[in-house]
Design an enzyme around this catalytic site. Structure first.
Site, PDB file in Angstrom:
ATOM      1  N   TYR A 211       0.815  -1.213   0.000  1.00 25.30           N
ATOM      2  CA  TYR A 211       0.000   0.000   0.000  1.00 25.30           C
ATOM      3  C   TYR A 211       0.851   1.267   0.000  1.00 25.30           C
ATOM      4  O   TYR A 211       0.419   2.317  -0.460  1.00 25.30           O
ATOM      5  CB  TYR A 211      -0.926   0.029   1.222  1.00 25.30           C
ATOM      6  N   LYS A 261       3.543 -15.354   3.024  1.00 25.85           N
ATOM      7  CA  LYS A 261       3.513 -16.160   1.802  1.00 25.85           C
ATOM      8  C   LYS A 261       4.962 -16.466   1.417  1.00 25.85           C
ATOM      9  O   LYS A 261       5.418 -16.201   0.307  1.00 25.85           O
ATOM     10  CB  LYS A 261       2.773 -15.419   0.685  1.00 25.85           C
ATOM     11  N   ASP A 294      -3.030 -18.077   2.375  1.00 24.10           N
ATOM     12  CA  ASP A 294      -4.183 -18.759   1.787  1.00 24.10           C
ATOM     13  C   ASP A 294      -4.731 -19.813   2.744  1.00 24.10           C
ATOM     14  O   ASP A 294      -5.951 -19.972   2.898  1.00 24.10           O
ATOM     15  CB  ASP A 294      -3.842 -19.373   0.424  1.00 24.10           C
ATOM     16  N   ASP A 318      -5.185  -6.682   6.125  1.00 21.23           N
ATOM     17  CA  ASP A 318      -6.394  -6.000   5.668  1.00 21.23           C
ATOM     18  C   ASP A 318      -7.482  -7.022   5.354  1.00 21.23           C
ATOM     19  O   ASP A 318      -8.649  -6.874   5.752  1.00 21.23           O
ATOM     20  CB  ASP A 318      -6.052  -5.174   4.425  1.00 21.23           C
TER      21      ASP A 318
END
Length: 437
Positions: A211, A261, A294, A318
């Site tokens: 972001y 990740k 995930d 988020d």
């Protein structure tokens, strides 16, 4: 060979690292984009006037308190957009009742943010609002946004004001609890046996990641538009959020799950290494686990009670914090806190501005009231009064009062509006015994 530099951690600043067919085309980017590549640095994440040390080893829980306990506080109130003014008024009445009951004062002074600020001064977070926030003991925000501003240029959208506030105030840690209350078990879309007893805290890094990373933008490459962002973290940024998470977890169930990740992303590999070192070295009593994002998204729905405290980067946090919030059944019940290493924090409900019901007295003010409770705990050093607010909220639910978002068909509860719910909480506080301080 790439035409673009790497950081000192050997993290490529090329946003197309995995798109090898584009790598030879980087030199064709506009001069503005190229200068952004060459100047791109995680230093851009640090708010002006706030110099965070390269090492955050001195971080302590006391840094979470902006001020010491005192008899009078100055609070900036940001009503924002949509249902914001309605839930703000309800919260003001509750805080007034609390102050009268417990013998301290809160001076509330409003400022502009979001769409209201755009309409008034053509700036989603004007300097006057920033200066007022920084001069306050704490900041209480309602909500921002609405359809009216959706087609504005990015710099004139309400969300840009929110991001600017976080950056300028150095609010790097977001705490979002998701606790299922027994009175609202049937409000969740998940089975009772899945959500009963759920009490999760998501600690989200708030001022780094994709972001805020540079370079970013939209350019024309070989005749077509290409959009790019940069997912980047400095070691010191990961270090400080890991310490906040470790401190939070140590005061809860001493279990911390770090979400990343790392099987795909270089930045996540660094994240995992730093989090592991911080928790292992400085929080040895914490049970640390790691989970790919995930899988975490799936596990939050499959069996949420396995989690106690979760720490993650900005974009993963988020998404996961919104998912965790729906375990409770309504965003209208969930508060949040955004804090930095010093200065005032910002406390706000997790829900949006709900422009479709604005002005209809249908909003649920309880999340903002509970955000005020977090403010009392983390910024004003008044945990006993915070507990009074939390108990008052549970009491009105025990009184079978429900706003439309948490009303279930056939539940036997009374449907009330935003104003009446706020009045009920205030009246409950007025009838409570004064806390021992």
């Amino acid at each position: 060979t790439s035409l673009l530099p790497t950081t000192k951690h050997n993290l490529p600043v090329d946003p197309f690292k995995l798109q090898h067919t584009h790598r030879r085309k980087m030199a064709r980017f506009s001069s503005i984009a190229l200068s952004l590549f060459l100047a791109g640095s995680a230093n851009a994440f640090v708010a002006p006037g706030r110099q965070f040390a390269a090492s955050t080893k001195q971080y302590s829980a006391s840094a979470l308190h902006a001020v010491s306990k005192k008899d009078s506080y100055s609070i900036t109130l940001l009503p924002g957009d949509g249902i914001g003014p309605e839930i703000t008024e309800a919260t003001k009445s509750v805080l007034a009742a609390l102050c009268e009951k417990c013998g301290f004062q809160i001076e509330l002074k409003e400022a502009l943010i979001g769409g209201a600020a755009i309409d008034a001064v053509n700036d989603p977070f004007p300097k006057e609002s920033l200066d007022q926030c920084l001069a306050s003991d704490s900041v209480l925000l309602a909500c921002i946004g609405g359809y009216k501003w959706d087609n504005n240029p990015r710099e004139l959208r309400p969300e840009s004001g929110l991001l600017k506030m976080r950056k300028e105030m150095g609010l790097f840690a977001n705490l979002r609890p998701a606790k299922v209350l027994p009175q609202l078990l049937d409000a969740s879309t998940l089975k009772r046996e899945v959500v009963e007893g759920v009490d999760v805290m998501v600690v989200r890094e708030l001022t780094g990641d994709v972001y805020f990373g540079t370079p970013k933008g939209i350019d024309v490459v070989d005749g077509e538009r290409v959009g790019y962002n940069n997912m980047i973290y400095r070691e010191s940024e990961i270090d400080r959020i890991a310490r906040v998470a470790g401190d939070v977890a140590s005061k809860r169930g001493s279990k911390l799950c770090s979400v990343d990740k790392a099987n795909v992303l270089d930045v996540s590999q660094l994240w995992r290494e730093v989090v592991t070192k911080v928790i292992t070295d400085d929080f040895p009593d914490i049970e640390l686990s790691h989970m790919y994002v995930d899988n975490a998204a799936m596990q939050l729905i499959r069996w949420p009670k396995q989690f106690d405290t979760i720490v993650c980067g900005n974009i993963f946090g988020d998404i996961l914090s919104d998912e965790a919030s729906m375990l409770v059944g309504s965003l209208g019940m969930l508060p949040s806190a955004s804090i930095g290493e010093s200065g005032p924090g910002v406390f706000e409900p997790c829900h949006g501005s709900a422009p479709d019901i604005a002005g209809q007295d249908k909003a649920n003010p309880l999340a903002m009231i509970l955000s005020a409770a977090m403010m009392l705990t983390y910024d004003l050093d008044r945990p006993e009064e915070a507990k009074m607010l939390e108990d008052a909220v549970e009491s009105v639910l025990d009184q079978m009062l429900r706003t439309p978002d948490i009303k279930q068909e056939g539940d036997g509860c009374k449907l009330v509006g935003c104003k009446e719910m706020g009045e009920a909480v205030a009246a409950t506080i007025a009838s409570m015994n004064v806390v021992s301080v």
